[in-house]
Design an enzyme around this catalytic site. Structure first.
Site, PDB file in Angstrom:
ATOM      1  N   MET A   1     -27.342 -10.211  63.526  1.00 48.39           N
ATOM      2  CA  MET A   1     -28.536 -10.309  64.376  1.00 48.39           C
ATOM      3  C   MET A   1     -29.384 -11.502  63.927  1.00 48.39           C
ATOM      4  O   MET A   1     -30.566 -11.584  64.241  1.00 48.39           O
ATOM      5  CB  MET A   1     -29.337  -9.008  64.329  1.00 48.39           C
ATOM      6  CG  MET A   1     -28.528  -7.823  64.869  1.00 48.39           C
ATOM      7  SD  MET A   1     -29.511  -6.533  65.632  1.00 48.39           S
ATOM      8  CE  MET A   1     -30.493  -5.995  64.258  1.00 48.39           C
TER       9      MET A   1
ATOM     10  N   HIS B   1     -25.540 -12.476  54.622  1.00 49.09           N
ATOM     11  CA  HIS B   1     -24.700 -12.925  55.742  1.00 49.09           C
ATOM     12  C   HIS B   1     -23.733 -14.024  55.275  1.00 49.09           C
ATOM     13  O   HIS B   1     -22.578 -14.064  55.693  1.00 49.09           O
ATOM     14  CB  HIS B   1     -25.557 -13.500  56.876  1.00 49.09           C
ATOM     15  CG  HIS B   1     -26.506 -12.527  57.492  1.00 49.09           C
ATOM     16  ND1 HIS B   1     -27.870 -12.642  57.360  1.00 49.09           N
ATOM     17  CD2 HIS B   1     -26.291 -11.414  58.243  1.00 49.09           C
ATOM     18  CE1 HIS B   1     -28.461 -11.659  58.019  1.00 49.09           C
ATOM     19  NE2 HIS B   1     -27.522 -10.888  58.560  1.00 49.09           N
TER      20      HIS B   1
HETATM   21  O1  PAF Z   1     -25.505  -5.187  61.203  1.00 49.48           O
HETATM   22  C1  PAF Z   1     -25.973  -5.850  62.145  1.00 49.48           C
HETATM   23  O2  PAF Z   1     -26.505  -6.948  61.963  1.00 49.48           O
HETATM   24  C2  PAF Z   1     -25.910  -5.286  63.555  1.00 49.48           C
HETATM   25  O3  PAF Z   1     -26.080  -3.917  63.572  1.00 49.48           O
HETATM   26  C3  PAF Z   1     -24.627  -5.703  64.306  1.00 49.48           C
HETATM   27  C4  PAF Z   1     -23.383  -5.131  63.652  1.00 49.48           C
HETATM   28  C5  PAF Z   1     -24.535  -7.217  64.365  1.00 49.48           C
HETATM   29  C6  PAF Z   1     -24.689  -5.167  65.738  1.00 49.48           C
HETATM   30  O4  PAF Z   1     -25.799  -5.639  66.411  1.00 49.48           O
END
Ligand code: PAF
Length: 223
Positions: free
Chosen positions: A30, A37
């Site tokens: 997101m 990330h």
């Molecule tokens: O973990 C996240 O960032 C969100 O829940 C995902 C898996 C991208 C779904 O929107």
């Protein structure tokens, strides 16, 4: 790096990569990208020839009164971070692209979505299941990477992928923590100093349980 906002463009780019026999790794996020990330992207980079990153703040996984409007958004720096990390395709669709007018489908993983975090966030995991189903069908990767930090989400996504035969393996990557032990999260910026200190009880508790488990199992092995 290609930057795509349209589903058709993602499909075309991934089809090109496939024609070149490249392995496709996918990291759904997101946005507001941080070191957690990056660890998922690095893992995808190690295993795949072509890495797709999605950045989409998915409205249907936010309940009424939750932080959809204020959820951290950092489009410009996310693009730079993705480029530096070696992402090949950056997919950031609009809400209308993902949920066009008349959209009417729900996806629910019974039993796994209601307990634990689901109890306090009704509908949250249905929203996650829906968007993950859509994203995996759009990208059709060889594998996707999810963080262990969102443990309930990771288990739910594994079941979803198995039950619906969604494309690709679901890889769950280890949690990345700050030096004090707090798991990295885009929402950590909401914490006051006191809340941040209090939240460390979680990682401390986990470490103590792990140490106790290791100690008990080493004693059992000697019997
Ligand atoms: O973990 C996240 O960032 C969100 O829940 C995902 C898996 C991208 C779904 O929107």
């Amino acid at each position: 790096m290609r930057d795509a906002a349209r589903i058709d463009d993602v499909r075309a780019a991934v089809a090109d990569a496939r024609k070149q026999r490249r392995t496709i790794g996918f990291v759904p996020t997101m946005g507001a990208l941080h070191e957690g990330h990056l660890s998922l992207i690095r893992l995808a980079r190690q295993r795949a020839d072509y890495v797709v990153l999605s950045v989409f703040v998915n409205p249907v996984q936010f309940g009424p009164g939750e932080d959809f409007e204020t959820y951290p958004r950092a489009a410009k720096s996310d693009l730079e971070v993705a480029l530096d990390a070696g992402v090949d395709l950056y997919f950031s669709p609009s809400v209308a692209e993902m949920y066009p007018e008349g959209f009417a489908t729900i996806v629910r993983v019974e039993a796994l979505s209601a307990p634990l975090c689901g109890a306090g966030r009704p509908g949250h995991f249905d929203g996650v299941a829906l968007v993950v189903t859509k994203l995996l069908n759009i990208v059709r990767p060889d594998f996707s990477v999810f963080g262990q930090k969102d443990a309930q989400q990771a288990i739910l996504v594994q079941r979803l992928a198995r039950d619906l035969n969604l494309p690709g393996e679901i890889v769950v990557a280890p949690t990345v923590r700050d030096a004090d032990g707090l798991a990295l999260s885009s929402r950590n910026r909401y914490l006051t100093a006191d809340e941040r200190e209090a939240s460390l009880a979680l990682s401390r508790g986990l470490r103590e349980v792990e140490a106790a488990y290791r100690e008990a199992s080493s004693r059992l092995c000697w019997r």
